[in-house]
Each structure stands twice: as structure tokens, then as C-alpha cells.
Motif scaffolding. Structure first.
Motif, PDB file in Angstrom:
ATOM      1  N   THR A 341       0.846  -1.193   0.000  1.00 37.52           N
ATOM      2  CA  THR A 341       0.000   0.000   0.000  1.00 37.52           C
ATOM      3  C   THR A 341       0.885   1.247   0.000  1.00 37.52           C
ATOM      4  O   THR A 341       2.018   1.205   0.488  1.00 37.52           O
ATOM      5  N   PRO A 342       0.374   2.381  -0.517  1.00 33.61           N
ATOM      6  CA  PRO A 342       1.151   3.633  -0.493  1.00 33.61           C
ATOM      7  C   PRO A 342       1.121   4.252   0.902  1.00 33.61           C
ATOM      8  O   PRO A 342       0.466   5.262   1.161  1.00 33.61           O
ATOM      9  N   TYR A 343       1.843   3.648   1.808  1.00 33.46           N
ATOM     10  CA  TYR A 343       1.722   3.951   3.234  1.00 33.46           C
ATOM     11  C   TYR A 343       2.182   5.362   3.585  1.00 33.46           C
ATOM     12  O   TYR A 343       1.625   5.983   4.506  1.00 33.46           O
ATOM     13  N   VAL A 344       3.189   5.891   2.899  1.00 35.13           N
ATOM     14  CA  VAL A 344       3.660   7.240   3.212  1.00 35.13           C
ATOM     15  C   VAL A 344       2.578   8.261   2.882  1.00 35.13           C
ATOM     16  O   VAL A 344       2.293   9.175   3.673  1.00 35.13           O
ATOM     17  N   ALA A 345       1.942   8.120   1.717  1.00 36.09           N
ATOM     18  CA  ALA A 345       0.879   9.046   1.325  1.00 36.09           C
ATOM     19  C   ALA A 345      -0.281   8.996   2.315  1.00 36.09           C
ATOM     20  O   ALA A 345      -0.864  10.036   2.671  1.00 36.09           O
ATOM     21  N   ILE A 346      -0.616   7.796   2.784  1.00 36.58           N
ATOM     22  CA  ILE A 346      -1.707   7.656   3.758  1.00 36.58           C
ATOM     23  C   ILE A 346      -1.320   8.285   5.088  1.00 36.58           C
ATOM     24  O   ILE A 346      -2.112   9.022   5.707  1.00 36.58           O
ATOM     25  N   LEU A 347      -0.098   8.030   5.548  1.00 36.40           N
ATOM     26  CA  LEU A 347       0.350   8.582   6.834  1.00 36.40           C
ATOM     27  C   LEU A 347       0.410  10.106   6.812  1.00 36.40           C
ATOM     28  O   LEU A 347      -0.021  10.771   7.766  1.00 36.40           O
ATOM     29  N   VAL A 348       0.947  10.669   5.745  1.00 35.22           N
ATOM     30  CA  VAL A 348       1.044  12.132   5.647  1.00 35.22           C
ATOM     31  C   VAL A 348      -0.355  12.746   5.704  1.00 35.22           C
ATOM     32  O   VAL A 348      -0.595  13.748   6.391  1.00 35.22           O
ATOM     33  N   GLN A 349      -1.296  12.123   5.007  1.00 41.89           N
ATOM     34  CA  GLN A 349      -2.657  12.634   4.993  1.00 41.89           C
ATOM     35  C   GLN A 349      -3.264  12.614   6.394  1.00 41.89           C
ATOM     36  O   GLN A 349      -3.928  13.563   6.817  1.00 41.89           O
ATOM     37  N   SER A 350      -3.044  11.536   7.132  1.00 43.63           N
ATOM     38  CA  SER A 350      -3.601  11.411   8.477  1.00 43.63           C
ATOM     39  C   SER A 350      -2.944  12.389   9.445  1.00 43.63           C
ATOM     40  O   SER A 350      -3.606  12.929  10.334  1.00 43.63           O
ATOM     41  N   ILE A 351      -1.653  12.603   9.289  1.00 41.52           N
ATOM     42  CA  ILE A 351      -0.950  13.561  10.163  1.00 41.52           C
ATOM     43  C   ILE A 351      -1.478  14.966   9.935  1.00 41.52           C
ATOM     44  O   ILE A 351      -1.760  15.716  10.889  1.00 41.52           O
ATOM     45  N   LEU A 352      -1.652  15.353   8.677  1.00 37.56           N
ATOM     46  CA  LEU A 352      -2.175  16.684   8.373  1.00 37.56           C
ATOM     47  C   LEU A 352      -3.621  16.828   8.855  1.00 37.56           C
ATOM     48  O   LEU A 352      -4.017  17.883   9.371  1.00 37.56           O
ATOM     49  N   ALA A 353      -4.411  15.765   8.697  1.00 30.52           N
ATOM     50  CA  ALA A 353      -5.791  15.807   9.183  1.00 30.52           C
ATOM     51  C   ALA A 353      -5.830  15.966  10.695  1.00 30.52           C
ATOM     52  O   ALA A 353      -6.696  16.655  11.240  1.00 30.52           O
ATOM     53  N   THR A 354      -4.887  15.343  11.390  1.00 32.95           N
ATOM     54  CA  THR A 354      -4.795  15.481  12.844  1.00 32.95           C
ATOM     55  C   THR A 354      -4.519  16.933  13.233  1.00 32.95           C
ATOM     56  O   THR A 354      -5.112  17.462  14.178  1.00 32.95           O
ATOM     57  N   LEU A 355      -3.634  17.578  12.510  1.00 31.00           N
ATOM     58  CA  LEU A 355      -3.333  18.981  12.782  1.00 31.00           C
ATOM     59  C   LEU A 355      -4.574  19.858  12.603  1.00 31.00           C
ATOM     60  O   LEU A 355      -4.843  20.760  13.414  1.00 31.00           O
ATOM     61  N   PHE A 356      -5.356  19.583  11.559  1.00 32.80           N
ATOM     62  CA  PHE A 356      -6.568  20.360  11.341  1.00 32.80           C
ATOM     63  C   PHE A 356      -7.629  20.053  12.398  1.00 32.80           C
ATOM     64  O   PHE A 356      -8.455  20.913  12.736  1.00 32.80           O
ATOM     65  N   LEU A 357      -7.622  18.818  12.918  1.00 31.95           N
ATOM     66  CA  LEU A 357      -8.532  18.488  14.009  1.00 31.95           C
ATOM     67  C   LEU A 357      -8.231  19.344  15.238  1.00 31.95           C
ATOM     68  O   LEU A 357      -9.141  19.895  15.874  1.00 31.95           O
ATOM     69  N   PHE A 358      -6.958  19.460  15.584  1.00 34.10           N
ATOM     70  CA  PHE A 358      -6.571  20.310  16.715  1.00 34.10           C
ATOM     71  C   PHE A 358      -6.965  21.757  16.451  1.00 34.10           C
ATOM     72  O   PHE A 358      -7.444  22.460  17.341  1.00 34.10           O
TER      73      PHE A 358
END
Length: 469
Positions: A341-358
Motif C-alpha cells: 500500500t502507499p503507506y507514506v501518502a496515507i500517513l502524511v494525509q492522516s498527520i495533516l488531518a490530525t493537525l486540522f482536528l486540533f
């Protein structure tokens, strides 16, 4: 620059997605019961808007996606299609807008999910819906569960989307069932006549709902971003659209009718209105079926988790292919050696989404919250840019590369979809009724959208410079 997805060497991805998986993927990607309350709160005229949006946006979208995915079944979907039609620059702009707007979609969807989940415990009366410590904790847990399941492989992650689709649909079916029973046993809570069913097309602020309803129908193109992971994609992807689209449209229209039949417009809660209507419908059976309400809330939470999974893994595939093309950092194009799976692309997306959640949660009651709301309106505008490309691409590529002949009505359908998309973008720039500072609102939303487009242009320009060097 030669695109990585256009080389003869196949991508080392697993084709673990079958027809059933893609039908359910389409359903969980598009269907969200929260739109029933949002639309019903505007009154019976919302039913007409649903039908018009289905005819002039959803149908053209499905036809364009079905045709293009059959002819160009490539990882990245709409990004790859736009490159075929208009070259790499336009392809990047389309893919960039598609990827970046979803970074704000997750917080919005997850916060709604956390609020609705309180109905599982106390039908919304526990106070948890106003506890931002709970909201933040719940949203982060849901986000990273979806992330983990989609990193460990499509054969695992697909079950989150599959179960989510079923759990999204069942509460809607229950609501429709209660509504049909009420139709035969008691009068409607609202008046259904020609006047109430006719939208006020002269009031642009009221027609802001049009953009929301078009947005509710968006998402059929998402499954095609994973074409290299679909078994027989040329056949599977169009069939999945053909099966899923009528089921989605039917539940949206009937669900809105039932909410309006059961609850007066002024009493509809725009966050939990579908559960409110379900509760009223269940109470007509003497209270013996009120247990359906917390069960429906629990199913909704699971369904939204599946929706997060779909909108996490789909746009990540666009970022993955852009990474292969070297416009994003090359790490985006990495595939996990074990899970494929394209794990880096998925992880980066989740990290950025976490920042927007905060940003969205911790900024409550401050100017940060106001900025976040403006950003949400901006993202709605940005999201429609890929749909402009979708319809223009379908018009341009119809009849080419061995496709069906370019019949006039095929292009006409896409022109209709393009027209409604442009109209939805216009009304998305109009503040809802009661808003102050309309001109400032419009400048911020349009200016924000242009800023994201310019940022994408800068990233593309830098990528080109790196490729030449």
C-alpha cells in the motif's frame, strides 16, 4: 517528464478489490445521512433540489466516471484522466485540488461522528456532545483506526469500507420504513404542495443549499483512484457505479421526504435530524422500538468510520501517483514492502488531518474557529474544481483512444454536469441567510480558493524544475 503510471511496468499493488467491494465503496464514499437533516431543514423544496441535482449532476457524474474508468483504468483516477486530456499541468492542478480539500473533510466528518455517537449512550442528552475533550479524543481514535486498517492492505482495509457502507444504509432504510408507516397512519408534519415544493430560485442565499446537495452527491470518482488495485477494473468500476448510484439517490430523496413527514421544519436538528426523525417514527409504535435509535446511532458511527477510510485511501492514491511523477516528494510514491500500500501518502494525509482536528477543536470560541469555518467554505469551492476537469475531460476524450463514438448526447450530458457544477460554485460563494459581511465572506472564500490554486502552481513549478535538473 515520463509519468510513472504510464510506463509499461505495472505498479506492485495487490488487485484485491472485487465488484461487491467497489459497489460498497461507492456507497460509503457518497452516502451520508447527515445530509437528510441539512436538506430537510430548508423545507419540502429540498426534495425538488435533490431530484434536480440527481438529474443534472449525479447522473452526468456517474456516466462520465463509468466511461473514463473503463477506458483509462489507472491508479490516480481523475488525476490520470485529466493528464490524458490536458497534459501534466492541468492533471496536477486537478489532483492537487482533489487531495488538499480532503484534509479538511476528515475533521468535519469526524466531529459530526463523535457528536452522533453520544446518542448511543443517551440519545444526545449526556452532555458529551459539548465536551471537546471527548470530541477530540473520539475523532483522533476514529481517524487512526481507519489509517491503520488501510495501511495494512486493501484486503484488510476494504472490510472497513464494506461494513461501513452497510451500516450507513441500514439506519436510512429504518427511517424510510418508519416514515412509510407514518404516511398511512398520521398526517404530515409539514405541508406538501406545489408552493412548498418549489425552490425560491430568486433567493441566492437560500440556494446555498444547492451547493451542499451537489456536494452530497459527489464521490463516485473516488473508487477509480484505486484502479490498479481492482480486479478487472475496465468492467468492475463502471458496473459498480451503475449499481450503487440508484441506491444512493433513492435513499437521499426518500430519507428527506420521511424526515419532513415526521418532524416540522423548524424543529429539525441539522446535526442529528435523521435520528430525531427515527425516534419520532419509532415512538409511533408505542415506545417498543425506541431501542432502534441508539442502534441507528451506533451504525451511523461505524458507517462514518468506513467513510473516513474511503476518503483516506482514495485521495492518498492521488498523492501517491503525484509522488511517482515527482511533483510531490518522491517518498509519497513509496509502497510498503509487506502490505503493498502507499503507506507514506496515507500517513502524511492522516498527520495533516490530525493537525486540522486540533485547529478546529482547540480553536472553539476564538477567531481560529471563524477562520476554520471560512476554510471549510473555501474547500467546498476547491472541491468542485476537479469536477470541472472531470466533465471537460469526458467531453474532450469521448470517441478517442478506441472509446465509443462521440455522440452529441454524450457530450451534452457532460455539459449539463459542467453547468450545474459551475452554478454550485457560484452559490457556494453566497453566504447563507443571516450572515453578516457578505462581501468580506465572498472575498475570503474566493481568495482562499485562489490561494490554494496558486500554492499548487508553485509546487508544480518547483517539481518541474527538479525534473529538469
Amino acid at each position: 517528464m515520463t509519468s510513472a503510471v504510464e510506463t509499461s511496468e505495472p505498479l506492485p499493488l495487490v488487485r484485491g478489490l472485487k465488484l461487491r467491494d467497489m459497489v460498497l465503496f461507492n456507497m460509503v464514499a457518497v452516502l451520508s445521512l447527515r445530509w437528510l437533516a441539512t436538506s430537510a431543514a430548508a423545507g419540502p423544496s429540498a426534495i425538488t433540489l435533490w431530484l434536480l441535482a440527481a438529474l443534472f449532476f449525479f447522473v452526468p457524474q456517474g456516466l462520465a466516471v463509468g466511461d473514463l474508468s473503463a477506458r483509462y483504468p489507472e491508479e490516480g483516477g481523475i488525476y490520470a484522466w485529466t493528464k490524458h486530456a490536458y497534459g501534466e499541468g492541468h492533471g496536477f492542478l486537478c489532483g492537487w485540488c482533489y487531495w488538499v480539500n480532503n484534509l479538511l473533510y476528515y475533521p468535519n466528518l469526524l466531529i459530526s461522528t463523535a457528536v452522533i455517537s453520544t446518542y448511543v449512550f443517551g440519545r444526545g442528552g449526556t452532555g458529551l456532545e459539548n465536551n471537546w475533550t471527548y470530541i477530540l479524543s473520539a475523532t483522533l481514535v476514529l481517524l487512526w483506526i481507519a489509517t491503520a486498517l488501510n495501511i495494512v492492505g486493501v484486503s484488510t482495509g476494504k472490510w472497513l469500507q464494506n461494513v461501513g457502507a452497510i451500516c450507513s444504509y441500514l439506519p436510512g432504510v429504518a427511517l424510510v420504513g418508519f416514515g412509510v408507516y407514518a404516511m398511512f397512519t398520521r398526517p404530515a408534519a409539514n405541508t406538501f404542495d406545489l408552493h412548498s415544493l418549489t425552490p425560491d430560485f430568486g433567493d441566492l442565499s437560500a440556494l446555498n443549499l444547492w451547493a451542499s446537495i451537489a456536494f452530497a452527491f459527489a464521490g463516485l470518482e473516488l473508487a477509480a483512484t484505486m484502479a490498479a488495485e481492482v480486479d478487472q477494473p475496465r468492467r468492475t468500476l463502471p458496473r459498480a457505479v451503475l449499481i450503487a448510484a440508484p441506491l444512493i439517490a433513492l435513499l437521499y430523496v426518500l430519507g428527506t421526504v420521511m424526515v419532513l413527514w415526521l418532524i416540522p421544519t423548524k424543529s429539525i436538528n441539522i446535526v442529528s435530524g435523521f435520528l430525531q426523525a427515527t425516534s419520532v417514527g419509532a415512538s409511533h409504535f408505542g415506545g417498543g422500538l425506541l431501542w432502534v435509535v441508539p442502534v441507528a446511532a451506533g451504525l451511523y458511527v461505524i458507517g462514518n468510520l468506513g467513510g473516513v477510510g474511503a476518503w483516506l485511501c482514495g485521495p492518498a492514491r492521488v498523492a501517491f501517483v503525484i509522488g511517482l511523477d515527482r511533483y510531490f516528494p518522491p517518498a509519497f510514491g513509496k509502497i510498503h514492502p509487506r502490505w503493498k500500500t502507499p503507506y507514506v501518502a496515507i500517513l502524511v494525509q492522516s498527520i495533516l488531518a490530525t493537525l486540522f482536528l486540533f485547529l478546529s477543536v482547540l480553536g472553539q470560541g476564538t477567531t481560529v474557529a471563524k477562520a476554520y469555518l471560512i476554510l471549510l467554505d473555501t474547500m467546498l469551492l476547491v472541491y468542485f474544481i476537479p469536477y470541472i476537469y472531470l466533465f471537460l475531460t469526458h467531453i474532450r476524450l469521448t470517441g478517442k483512444d478506441g472509446g465509443r463514438p462521440g455522440r452529441w448526447y454524450t457530450k451534452l450530458v457532460s455539459l449539463i454536469g459542467l453547468g450545474l457544477t459551475l452554478f454550485a460554485m457560484i452559490v457556494a460563494c453566497v453566504p447563507p441567510g443571516g450572515s453578516e459581511g457578505a462581501l468580506v465572506f465572498e472575498l475570503k472564500v474566493v481568495g482562499g480558493a485562489l490561494a490554494f490554486v496558486v500554492l499548487g502552481g508553485i509546487i508544480y513549478w518547483r517539481g518541474q524544475r527538479r525534473s529538469v535538473a
